[in-house]
Motif scaffolding. Structure first.
Motif, mmCIF file in Angstrom:
data_model
loop_
_atom_site.group_PDB
_atom_site.id
_atom_site.type_symbol
_atom_site.label_atom_id
_atom_site.label_comp_id
_atom_site.label_asym_id
_atom_site.label_seq_id
_atom_site.Cartn_x
_atom_site.Cartn_y
_atom_site.Cartn_z
ATOM 1 N N GLY A 1 27.291 11.610 59.690
ATOM 2 C CA GLY A 1 28.462 11.675 60.196
ATOM 3 C C GLY A 1 29.496 10.967 59.156
ATOM 4 O O GLY A 1 29.703 12.081 58.255
ATOM 5 N N SER A 2 29.700 9.898 59.220
ATOM 6 C CA SER A 2 30.812 9.716 58.045
ATOM 7 C C SER A 2 29.924 9.828 56.758
ATOM 8 O O SER A 2 28.922 9.134 56.456
ATOM 9 C CB SER A 2 31.011 8.008 58.254
ATOM 10 N N LEU A 3 30.530 10.276 55.884
ATOM 11 C CA LEU A 3 29.903 10.513 54.519
ATOM 12 C C LEU A 3 29.477 9.162 53.617
ATOM 13 O O LEU A 3 30.162 8.117 53.991
ATOM 14 C CB LEU A 3 30.699 11.370 53.647
ATOM 15 N N GLY A 4 28.823 9.286 52.997
ATOM 16 C CA GLY A 4 28.087 8.215 52.053
ATOM 17 C C GLY A 4 26.954 7.128 52.406
ATOM 18 O O GLY A 4 26.556 6.409 51.924
ATOM 19 N N HIS A 5 26.825 7.482 53.840
ATOM 20 C CA HIS A 5 25.551 6.688 54.266
ATOM 21 C C HIS A 5 24.424 7.000 54.230
ATOM 22 O O HIS A 5 23.338 6.373 54.233
ATOM 23 C CB HIS A 5 25.922 6.505 55.752
ATOM 24 N N GLY A 6 24.285 8.435 54.085
ATOM 25 C CA GLY A 6 22.675 8.976 53.905
ATOM 26 C C GLY A 6 21.984 8.657 52.642
ATOM 27 O O GLY A 6 20.678 8.253 52.780
ATOM 28 N N LEU A 7 22.606 8.271 51.582
ATOM 29 C CA LEU A 7 21.981 8.013 50.444
ATOM 30 C C LEU A 7 21.552 6.662 50.325
ATOM 31 O O LEU A 7 20.413 6.395 49.997
ATOM 32 C CB LEU A 7 23.015 8.229 49.078
ATOM 33 N N PRO A 8 22.454 5.456 50.790
ATOM 34 C CA PRO A 8 21.720 4.311 51.037
ATOM 35 C C PRO A 8 20.698 4.330 51.737
ATOM 36 O O PRO A 8 19.728 3.488 51.386
ATOM 37 C CB PRO A 8 23.040 3.559 51.741
ATOM 38 N N ILE A 9 20.623 4.923 53.040
ATOM 39 C CA ILE A 9 19.360 5.198 53.687
ATOM 40 C C ILE A 9 17.951 5.684 52.884
ATOM 41 O O ILE A 9 16.920 5.194 52.917
ATOM 42 C CB ILE A 9 19.476 5.867 54.876
ATOM 43 N N GLY B 1 27.091 15.811 48.861
ATOM 44 C CA GLY B 1 28.088 16.612 48.340
ATOM 45 C C GLY B 1 28.872 16.113 47.035
ATOM 46 O O GLY B 1 28.940 14.926 46.954
ATOM 47 N N ASP B 2 29.514 16.871 46.354
ATOM 48 C CA ASP B 2 30.212 16.401 45.211
ATOM 49 C C ASP B 2 31.383 15.382 45.751
ATOM 50 O O ASP B 2 31.983 14.539 45.094
ATOM 51 C CB ASP B 2 30.740 17.472 44.249
ATOM 52 N N GLY B 3 32.198 15.914 46.659
ATOM 53 C CA GLY B 3 33.285 15.247 47.192
ATOM 54 C C GLY B 3 32.591 13.941 47.919
ATOM 55 O O GLY B 3 33.324 12.756 47.755
ATOM 56 N N GLU B 4 31.729 13.756 48.450
ATOM 57 C CA GLU B 4 30.957 12.685 48.988
ATOM 58 C C GLU B 4 30.792 11.635 47.940
ATOM 59 O O GLU B 4 30.557 10.283 48.194
ATOM 60 C CB GLU B 4 29.607 12.871 49.430
ATOM 61 N N LEU B 5 30.772 11.933 46.491
ATOM 62 C CA LEU B 5 30.492 10.912 45.616
ATOM 63 C C LEU B 5 31.849 9.944 45.405
ATOM 64 O O LEU B 5 31.957 9.063 44.907
ATOM 65 C CB LEU B 5 30.359 11.732 44.216
ATOM 66 N N ASN B 6 32.671 10.220 46.164
ATOM 67 C CA ASN B 6 33.910 9.496 46.350
ATOM 68 C C ASN B 6 33.758 8.098 46.866
ATOM 69 O O ASN B 6 34.334 6.990 46.928
ATOM 70 C CB ASN B 6 35.240 9.986 46.839
ATOM 71 N N GLU B 7 32.709 8.169 47.523
ATOM 72 C CA GLU B 7 32.311 7.003 48.485
ATOM 73 C C GLU B 7 31.544 6.080 47.724
ATOM 74 O O GLU B 7 30.718 6.108 46.969
ATOM 75 C CB GLU B 7 31.180 7.281 49.671
ATOM 76 N N GLY B 8 32.332 4.529 47.761
ATOM 77 C CA GLY B 8 31.494 3.560 47.013
ATOM 78 C C GLY B 8 30.158 3.101 47.365
ATOM 79 O O GLY B 8 29.258 2.623 46.123
ATOM 80 N N THR B 9 29.679 3.474 48.625
ATOM 81 C CA THR B 9 28.312 3.173 48.982
ATOM 82 C C THR B 9 27.107 4.098 48.009
ATOM 83 O O THR B 9 26.118 3.490 47.873
ATOM 84 C CB THR B 9 28.184 3.444 50.302
ATOM 85 N N ILE B 10 27.698 5.211 47.577
ATOM 86 C CA ILE B 10 26.869 6.137 46.877
ATOM 87 C C ILE B 10 26.732 5.247 45.365
ATOM 88 O O ILE B 10 25.460 5.274 45.195
ATOM 89 C CB ILE B 10 27.675 7.358 46.561
ATOM 90 N N TRP B 11 27.554 4.803 44.839
ATOM 91 C CA TRP B 11 27.190 4.208 43.619
ATOM 92 C C TRP B 11 26.614 2.734 43.527
ATOM 93 O O TRP B 11 25.736 2.700 42.960
ATOM 94 C CB TRP B 11 28.616 4.102 42.852
ATOM 95 N N GLU B 12 26.897 2.111 44.639
ATOM 96 C CA GLU B 12 26.184 0.992 44.956
ATOM 97 C C GLU B 12 24.527 1.237 45.012
ATOM 98 O O GLU B 12 23.719 0.329 44.626
ATOM 99 C CB GLU B 12 26.649 0.111 46.128
ATOM 100 N N SER B 13 24.282 2.333 45.642
ATOM 101 C CA SER B 13 23.238 2.678 46.100
ATOM 102 C C SER B 13 22.102 3.182 44.775
ATOM 103 O O SER B 13 21.209 2.871 44.487
ATOM 104 C CB SER B 13 23.008 3.868 47.114
#
Length: 256
Positions: free
Chosen positions: A108-116, A138-150
């Motif tokens: 749904g909301s981007l950025g949550h799948g990678l942390p999982i 997605g490359d646009g999804e890389l704007n989500e901060g949770t991506i980089w924390e993960s």
């Protein structure tokens, strides 16, 4: 293989036209990635516990994932035609509660799948289980901060059983342009591999990489790949083909 991929793209067009929705450009850009994963790396039996798993973080490619699962006879093709209908399992975003293990994580909301996915990879390490966790972002999804924390956590814990795949279809430049993706991922401790995201053989080799770090496969793709119209016309975000457009788009896919 090429004809099989064309068949799946035409099915995507048909489903989108029937359901009157669908992020076709994004689905087309990620199709080879998803096909390679399920053809070579992800067990088709949902009951396999100690093996590879896949997390779709880039939820807008859900329809492409479902088409791949249909091609692998995990989902009936006829069910795909219920896309966007009331009570249908076939929706814009993945919903794991409507499936029996075929979908690992809801989207749904981007950025949550990678942390999982990072959590799943860490759990495998702790329990001493075999197998890798593959995650498509997605490359646009890389704007989500949770991506980089993960990614920081994955690098810190040396999760070499994690493979992050970036569908780099160059949508990020229209959002927050953070520069070179490989440089950023290297700085966060990833082992980076650049490949042509529409080359199944190149994707296979990249996904099969083993090293002492989490792996990031940067798959260079093009939005709408496989259809000249979808590649060139930016208006196709959440746009579905009319009956007349469907005929011409089928022809484009056949001739691509």
């Amino acid at each position: 293989m090429l004809e099989q991929l064309k068949k799946m793209r035409k099915l995507l067009l048909k489903i989108s036209s029937i359901g009157k929705d669908g992020n076709l450009q994004s689905c087309f850009s990620s199709l080879e990635i998803l096909w390679t994963l399920y053809d070579k790396f992800i067990p088709l039996n949902a009951s396999v516990l100690n093996g590879n798993k896949f997390v779709l973080s880039k939820g807008q490619s859900n329809l492409a994932l479902l088409v791949v699962l249909s091609e692998k006879n995990i989902i009936e093709q006829s069910e795909l035609l219920s896309f966007c209908k009331f009570d249908s399992r076939i929706s814009m975003q993945a919903d794991r509660t409507k499936f029996n293990g075929e979908i690992e994580v809801s989207a749904g909301s981007l950025g949550h799948g990678l942390p999982i996915a990072v959590g799943l990879a860490w759990a495998k390490k702790i329990k001493g289980e075999n197998g890798k966790i593959f995650c498509l972002v997605g490359d646009g999804e890389l704007n989500e901060g949770t991506i980089w924390e993960s990614l920081l956590f994955a690098s810190s814990e040396k999760l070499n059983n994690l493979v992050v795949i970036v569908d780099n279809n160059h949508s990020v430049g229209r959002m927050i342009d953070f520069g070179n993706i490989e440089d950023k991922l290297n700085a966060f401790g990833m082992h980076c591999i650049n490949v042509n995201g529409h080359d199944v053989n190149a994707l296979f080799s990249a996904f099969d990489t083993n090293c002492d770090k989490p792996v990031a496969v940067i798959a260079e793709t093009q939005r709408g790949w496989g259809s000249k119209t979808l590649m060139e016309d930016r208006s196709w975000f959440h746009r579905f083909p009319t009956s007349d457009e469907l005929i011409s788009l089928y022809d484009e896919v056949d001739k691509f």
